[in-house]
Each structure stands twice: as structure tokens, then as C-alpha cells.
Design an enzyme around this catalytic site. Structure first.
Site, short mmCIF file in Angstrom:
data_model
loop_
_atom_site.label_atom_id
_atom_site.label_comp_id
_atom_site.label_asym_id
_atom_site.label_seq_id
_atom_site.Cartn_x
_atom_site.Cartn_y
_atom_site.Cartn_z
N SER A 68 0.71 -1.05 -0.06
CA SER A 68 0.09 -0.01 0.17
C SER A 68 1.02 1.14 0.03
CB SER A 68 -0.93 -0.01 1.11
OG SER A 68 -0.06 -0.26 2.53
N GLU A 121 0.77 10.82 -10.97
CA GLU A 121 -0.36 10.02 -11.55
C GLU A 121 -1.59 9.98 -10.91
OE1 GLU A 121 1.46 5.96 -11.21
OE2 GLU A 121 3.33 6.62 -11.79
N LYS A 145 -4.43 9.00 -8.44
CA LYS A 145 -4.62 7.85 -7.53
C LYS A 145 -6.46 7.38 -8.01
CE LYS A 145 -4.73 6.53 -2.97
NZ LYS A 145 -6.00 5.72 -2.86
N ASP A 177 -9.55 5.41 -7.84
CA ASP A 177 -10.36 4.79 -6.72
C ASP A 177 -11.10 3.59 -7.26
OD1 ASP A 177 -11.70 4.41 -4.33
OD2 ASP A 177 -13.35 6.10 -4.77
N GLU A 201 -5.50 -1.17 -12.18
CA GLU A 201 -6.68 -0.58 -11.32
C GLU A 201 -7.72 -0.99 -12.22
OE1 GLU A 201 -7.59 1.09 -7.51
OE2 GLU A 201 -5.73 0.45 -8.56
N TYR A 250 -0.59 0.72 -14.59
CA TYR A 250 0.29 1.77 -14.09
C TYR A 250 1.62 1.45 -13.46
CZ TYR A 250 -1.91 0.69 -9.49
OH TYR A 250 -2.34 -0.22 -8.41
N LYS A 253 5.58 9.51 -7.36
CA LYS A 253 6.47 8.30 -7.41
C LYS A 253 7.90 8.79 -7.71
CE LYS A 253 3.12 4.87 -8.76
NZ LYS A 253 2.66 3.93 -9.80
N LYS A 312 -3.94 12.76 -1.47
CA LYS A 312 -5.64 12.37 -1.21
C LYS A 312 -6.40 13.81 -1.31
CE LYS A 312 -7.20 8.85 -0.03
NZ LYS A 312 -7.90 7.70 0.84
N CYS A 339 -45.34 1.19 -17.55
CA CYS A 339 -44.50 0.74 -16.42
C CYS A 339 -42.91 0.59 -17.27
CB CYS A 339 -44.68 -0.70 -15.97
SG CYS A 339 -43.53 -1.20 -14.98
N CYS A 341 -42.26 -3.65 -17.23
CA CYS A 341 -43.00 -4.42 -18.05
C CYS A 341 -43.89 -3.90 -19.05
CB CYS A 341 -43.82 -5.51 -17.06
SG CYS A 341 -45.23 -4.26 -16.37
N CYS A 370 -47.94 0.52 -11.20
CA CYS A 370 -47.88 -0.30 -12.43
C CYS A 370 -49.03 -1.35 -11.86
CB CYS A 370 -46.63 -0.86 -12.56
SG CYS A 370 -46.83 -2.49 -13.59
N CYS A 394 -45.59 -8.13 -12.95
CA CYS A 394 -44.32 -7.17 -13.52
C CYS A 394 -43.08 -7.75 -12.85
CB CYS A 394 -44.57 -5.88 -13.15
SG CYS A 394 -43.40 -4.81 -13.34
#
Length: 681
Positions: free
Chosen positions: A105, A134, A136, A138, A192, A244, A307, A331, A424, A427, A440, A445
Site C-alpha cells: 500500500s 499520476e 490515484k 479509486d 486498477e 500503471y 513516485k 488525497k 411501466c 413490463c 404499475c 411485473c
């Protein structure tokens, strides 16, 4: 950059008017399949990685279908064929695999002072450095390994030392290369997995419309999908991957920039926002730029990563047991309170109620990620001025249900205002309007059927054990129940073949269904799930009508029944005006044979009116009401001057006791109720 296959007729303006497969010999079929695979792999690269397709989607589909036909007709099995991307048979489990090298991590913080301190330590240890800056992502981290240029395996990060083998699932993702040209003998890369924002919203729309809970955010959706045991389901979901890092390779790499260049050359999808910067202040500027642009990106990011670019200096810096000393994640602050409405969709509930739902750009609210909010009805949408693209403030009503409280900014686009559908959305059945609410009216349905099925089998309804939420979902998904009436035609062998079932479970359900035959009409009517018809109203209707008369009753007839007003009468008539509902009810009635109250009981309690509050040990409210009403009593939901007794059980409500005091109505505890009322039966 992946080169275009030379002399391949299926790359540029391909002719898709293929000769019949039966007219080919085996050698011709193998050669055509080889060229098709090479062309399709190239088209996948142009579409998923380069974002610059050279053929139309329909042409690609024709090439893909032709390859699929050839492989099936001539048994040309190839585990790395593009046709494998559609997914395979469900897996029994995900096996655990050790990583090529530990997947650590990152140190992280949203405090600028901490990344400056990180930079100070770096320069103190190894001198001046250049950083690779770069996004990050999620998403969900994976290791992907290639042997001799061929996809070998994909493994989740897990605990960093080992993870779960998700190879079958990652094969279905178009941006994951299955073959690499001119590749090193060995290559392990890190990527990722993410779900694009537009795909996430579309997936949530599909889930909401069929009555399932939506995913909270794209990361949860991606992570949950990657770890599914059914690759076919994974193939049907919109996943993508950014690569990456080169974890290990037989090639020589001296910098992060060279790693990105290698990844691009081999055909991996690399994010265009990656760049080199000279110092930590440039990293802070990069972070601010991406934070300002994050709402316009098609993928979720929650910060940036710096990095050290030089691999030799990375080796000097080394790693702790948890993270490398040469990288830092800076972050973004959490989104709070305000977000953008991506689109408005309509959810169909168990009773058929159509509820507008705002699908949101996920936002953190009191520690919870919110990706949708109820809009209640069309009137609220009009009053608030909500539409796709508007910036809104979201609140959690009662700290539970998220709601849009106001529009705080309008992009003034030309999007059309929202209107409730006339049919609906699931359906295409008729929609009835009651005030500002829409329903509906088709009881079969699909969006309603799972929860209707669960309700039909519940204890206060038909009391059929074994059909909870999971079982109801399986029965509907397997196509065994397309209408409530299909329950009574279920085949034991079909049931036993369901995932998680067996012969015993199947036989038990058939026994439960048989035991429900001859149920009282009140329970039967409640089980149908007619809007506004709870247990007590269902019993009142059963006492006033037989089933045939109820189906043909008009609003005036219905309102003659106690506690049935115009709204309830309209719901009942609308239900029986649907031919599909009538057909279902007729089939159910033939299977169940519901018995009217007049068919049993006596008049021992004739003229007596009772109300219950709280629970009585040994009985459900429905069982007690049925018992008393079949012997002449009248069980109502509220205390009035006409009430003879209020029966007070465990955990009673305060309001009914206060009404009893105000009306001077006598109360009975469970023991007195047993002695003075039940003993007379």
C-alpha cells in the site's frame, strides 16, 4: 502502440458476407479463425486502449460471431481467443495465489505539509529527484501476469502477499490484453480495475428498475464484480482497467517513464494524465488541477500519487513492511453534501408504486457514500426544479434515507424536464395515477414479482415456509416463476436443480404449497399484495364478498365495507381491471381453493368489536383476527366509541391505549383475553 496485423482482410473495410460454415474444410476454417483472432484483438486495442476504432460496432459483431461459429463448428478451442471474453461456466470458488512480488500500500495524507515532509526525506536520502505524478484511481487493484506474451493469470491484491485468482473474470474485460506482441519472456504488471461513471449509472439504473439495491459507488461495484463466481455476469458489466506499474519483468527498466512506455508499446491501457514533474510544489499544482477536473473525468479518482521516477534511487530508498518509501498518495478531501444529478430513473416497488430516483455522482455524507436519493414523486421534482446535470444538496432524512433537499446550481442546459412514464418502465404495463403517485397495475411485473412472491409466502399471507428473499430471487431469475400462480406448478426436479437447493428443499416447498391449499379468503386476498389492502382490510373484504363478486365489485360496493374509502376502493378496482391480474388470481384460486369465512366458524362473538395493540404469545395478529371474525367478531385497526375491548399484548403502542382511555374502552391483558374471549369458542 500495437501494430496493425499485416495482410489481414478483417482489419480495414472487412467483407462480412461469409460463406456458410458447412462449406469450409478444416484447414480453411483454422486459417480464417487465426486471422479473425488477430484482427479482433487489434480492434479491441483500437477500441479499448487507443479509443480510436477503425470499424463500426456492427462490423465488429459480425467478425466476432463468425469466429464464434468457426470455433464451435470445427472444435477450434483456444483459451486465449477473444470469444472467451463473454465468460465461462460459474466457478466453485476463487483460489488463493501468491504474488510475484508484494503489492504494498502507499503512504497517504490530504495534508500538504505531510507530502512536503515526504519530499524532504527523499532529497535528504538520495538528492534531487524527478517525480512521476499520476492519478490515484479509486478502483480495485490487481496483478496480471504474462508468460511468453500470453495472459497467464490475474490476482487480486488481497493482503499484499497473496490474493484471489480472478483470471476467468479479468479475461472478459476488453482492455486486458490476452496476447502481447514482441513481449518479454516474463511480465507482471499492476492495474486498477474500475467501472466508468456512465457504466456505473447505467448498471444502477438497471438494478433499481428491477427492484435490486444499487451499488454505493463505482469502486464497490468494480470490486464486487471482479470477485463474482460467474464470469458470464462479469462479462455483462462495464469494467475497464488502467495499468500503471511493471511489478517484475525480464526486460530492463530504469525509470517509471520507461515502464509506462513499455506498457503502451505492448498494448496496455495507460492513463493520459500521467506526467513527470520536477519538485514537490509541482506535485501540489498537479493535485489541484486534477481535483478541479475530477468531475469531468469518466473514472473516479480520490487523489494523486507521486513516485520517484528513477528506479535506482527507489532501490536506495527501499520499503517498509507496509509501503515503499519512494511513493506518496496525496488525497483529495471527501465530497460532502453537494453533488451532481447524473440522471433520473424510475424504480418500481413491490406494490407497483413508481418512484423517481436521482442517480448521483457519489458523495460522502456523514461517513456514508451516497449514490442515489429518492425524489418521492413528480410534484417534488417540479417543486425543487431537479433535472439531470443540476447540482443539488443531499440530506439523510431521519439519518437513514437520502433525499434531495434543494438545487444549489443549475447548469442551464437544454435537458428536458422529467415526466413520469405512461407505461411501466419494466413490463410496459398500464400505469394508474392516484394524486401525485403512479402505480404499475400488472401484478406479474418482473420488478414487483420477486417481492410479491416473498410477500405471498409470508406468514400473515399464505404461510409458505422456504420462500424468503434469496429463494424468491432464484425462482424468478431461473424463469421458474413468471407469475404468482406458477408457484403451484413448480416441478420438484426443476427446484432441486437450482443453486443452493436440493431434493429435500424442493420436496419441502412442494409440501408447504400443498399445505396452503384451502387457505381462508382473507389471507388469500392479503397475499395478492393489492395496494392499501393489509390483513384487516383483506378480512373485511373477505367477509363482505366471495372472490367472484369481489372481482366485479365497483367503487360504491367496496366503500360499503367498513374501513374501505375511495383510495382503497380505487386500488382494488384497478387491480381487478387488469386482465393479467385476473388471470393470475383465477389460476391461484383454482390451485388454492380459498375458503370464505361463511364456510366455517360460528356466531359466539357476534356483535363484539375488538382492537389489538402489541403481540400475544403463540399467535400472529392475522391468526387471531381470522379466528375471531369466523366466530362473528369485528376486528378493527383503531379504537372508537363502538369498540368493546382493547387487547393489550407485549410491547403495546401508546396511541391506542390513550384512545381507549379517552373513549372509556375496557382493556384486556393476555390472560383476561384468554379467559373472557377465547374460552367462549
Amino acid at each position: 502502440m500495437v501494430e496493425e496485423p499485416a495482410d489481414n482482410p478483417y482489419v480495414r473495410d472487412p467483407d462480412t458476407s461469409f460463406a456458410p460454415v458447412d462449406d469450409l474444410d478444416a484447414a480453411t476454417a483454422r486459417e480464417q479463425a487465426r486471422r479473425l483472432r488477430a484482427a479482433i484483438e487489434y480492434h479491441n486495442y483500437r477500441y479499448y486502449v487507443a479509443n480510436d476504432p477503425v470499424i463500426a460496432d456492427r462490423t465488429y459483431d459480425a467478425l466476432f460471431d463468425r469466429l464464434d461459429d468457426l470455433e464451435a463448428a470445427f472444435d477450434l478451442d483456444d483459451e486465449h481467443s477473444p470469444t472467451r471474453r463473454v465468460g465461462g461456466a460459474p466457478l466453485d470458488e476463487l483460489e488463493t495465489v501468491e504474488h510475484v512480488a508484494p503489492l504494498l500500500s502507499l503512504q497517504s495524507s490530504g495534508d500538504a505539509a505531510e507530502i512536503r515532509e515526504f519530499d524532504r526525506r527523499i532529497r535528504e536520502a538520495v538528492g534531487d529527484v524527478t517525480y512521476s505524478a499520476e492519478p490515484k484511481f479509486d478502483g480495485f487493484s490487481v496483478e496480471v501476469v504474462y508468460e511468453d506474451g500470453v495472459f497467464d493469470r490475474a490476482v487480486t491484491r488481497g493482503d499484499g502477499e497473496e490474493g484471489e485468482d480472478v483470471s476467468a473474470n479479468l479475461r472478459t474485460v476488453g482492455s486486458v490484453p490476452l496476447r502481447l506482441r514482441d513481449a518479454p519472456d516474463f511480465l507482471a504488471v499492476r492495474g486498477e480495475v474500475y467501472m466508468p461513471r456512465s457504466g456505473f449509472q447505467t448498471l444502477n439504473q438497471r438494478r433499481i428498475e428491477r427492484g435490486d439495491d444499487p451499488f454505493a459507488n463505482p469502486r464497490n461495484a468494480a470490486a464486487g464484480t471482479v470477485r463474482l463466481l460467474d464470469p458470464s455476469t462479469v462479462a455483462d458489466r462495464p469494467l475497464d482497467v488502467f495499468f500503471y506499474d511493471v511489478i517484475e519483468t525480464s526486460a530492463t527498466i530504469t525509470s517509471q517513464r520507461e515502464a509506462f512506455d513499455l506498457l503502451r508499446e505492448l498494448g496496455f491501457r495507460v492513463n493520459d494524465e500521467t506526467t513527470l514533474v520536477e519538485d514537490v510544489e509541482a506535485v501540489l499544482d498537479y493535485r489541484d488541477r486534477l481535483m478541479a477536473a475530477r468531475e469531468d473525468l469518466e473514472y473516479e479518482i480520490d487523489g494523486v500519487v507521486a513516485k520517484v521516477d528513477d528506479v535506482g534511487k527507489r532501490e536506495q530508498l527501499g520499503s517498509t513492511a507496509r509501503h515503499p518509501r519512494w511513493a506518496f498518495a496525496y488525497k483529495f478531501p471527501a465530497r460532502t453534501g453537494e453533488t451532481t444529478v447524473e440522471r433520473i430513473v424510475v424504480q418500481v416497488g413491490r406494490t407497483g408504486k413508481l418512484t423517481p430516483v436521482a442517480l448521483l455522482d457519489p458523495v460522502d455524507l456523514q461517513g456514508v457514500t451516497i449514490s442515489r436519493a429518492t425524489l418521492h414523486n413528480a410534484a417534488q421534482i417540479r417543486d425543487l426544479g431537479v433535472h439531470a446535470g443540476a447540482t443539488v444538496r443531499v440530506e439523510r432524512a431521519g439519518d437513514v434515507i437520502p433525499e434531495v433537499s434543494e438545487v444549489v446550481a443549475d447548469d442551464e442546459n437544454d435537458s428536458e424536464s422529467f415526466a413520469m412514464p405512461e407505461t411501466c418502465p419494466v413490463c410496459d404495463g398500464p400505469v394508474a395515477r392516484e394524486g401525485e403517485h403512479h402505480y404499475c397495475t400488472n401484478a406479474s411485473c418482473p420488478a414487483q414479482l420477486r417481492r410479491r412472491l416473498q410477500h405471498f409466502c409470508s406468514r400473515d399471507a399464505m404461510d409458505i415456509e422456504g420462500v424468503g428473499e434469496a429463494a424468491a430471487d432464484r425462482l424468478v431469475e431461473a424463469g421458474l416463476v413468471e407469475s404468482l400462480a406458477d408457484l403451484y406448478t413448480l416441478d420438484v426436479d426443476d427446484l432441486a436443480a437450482l443453486d443452493g437447493w436440493g431434493e429435500r428443499s424442493a420436496a419441502n416447498l412442494r409440501d408447504e404449497l400443498a399445505a396452503s391449499e384451502g387457505a381462508d379468503l382473507g389471507s388469500f386476498l392479503y397475499a395478492l399484495g393489492i395496494r392499501h389492502v393489509g390483513t384487516e382490510r383483506a378480512r373485511a373484504l373477505a367477509a363482505a364478498f366471495d372472490l367472484s363478486d369481489l372481482k366485479n365489485a365497483n367503487a360504491e360496493d367496496l366503500q360499503a365495507v367498513e374501513d374501505v374509502g375511495p383510495e382503497v376502493a380505487e386500488a382494488v378496482t384497478a387491480f381487478f381491471e387488469s386482465p393479467a391480474n385476473v388471470e393470475t388470481v383465477d389460476r391461484l384460486a383454482e390451485a388454492v381453493g380459498p375458503e370464505s369465512p361463511a364456510d366455517e366458524g360460528g356466531d359466539e362473538l357476534d356483535g363484539l368489536t375488538l382492537v389489538f395493540t402489541g403481540s400475544l404469545p403463540g399467535y400472529t395478529r392475522s391468526e387471531l383476527s381470522n379466528l375471531l371474525e369466523t366466530h362473528g367478531a369485528n376486528v378493527t385497526s383503531s379504537v372508537s366509541g363502538a369498540t368493546d375491548y382493547l387487547v393489550v399484548g407485549e410491547n403495546p403502542g401508546q396511541r391506542k391505549r390513550e384512545q381507549a382511555d379517552a373513549e372509556d374502552v375496557e382493556t384486556l391483558d393476555p390472560a383476561a383475553f384468554e379467559e373472557r374471549i377465547l374460552s367462549r369458542l
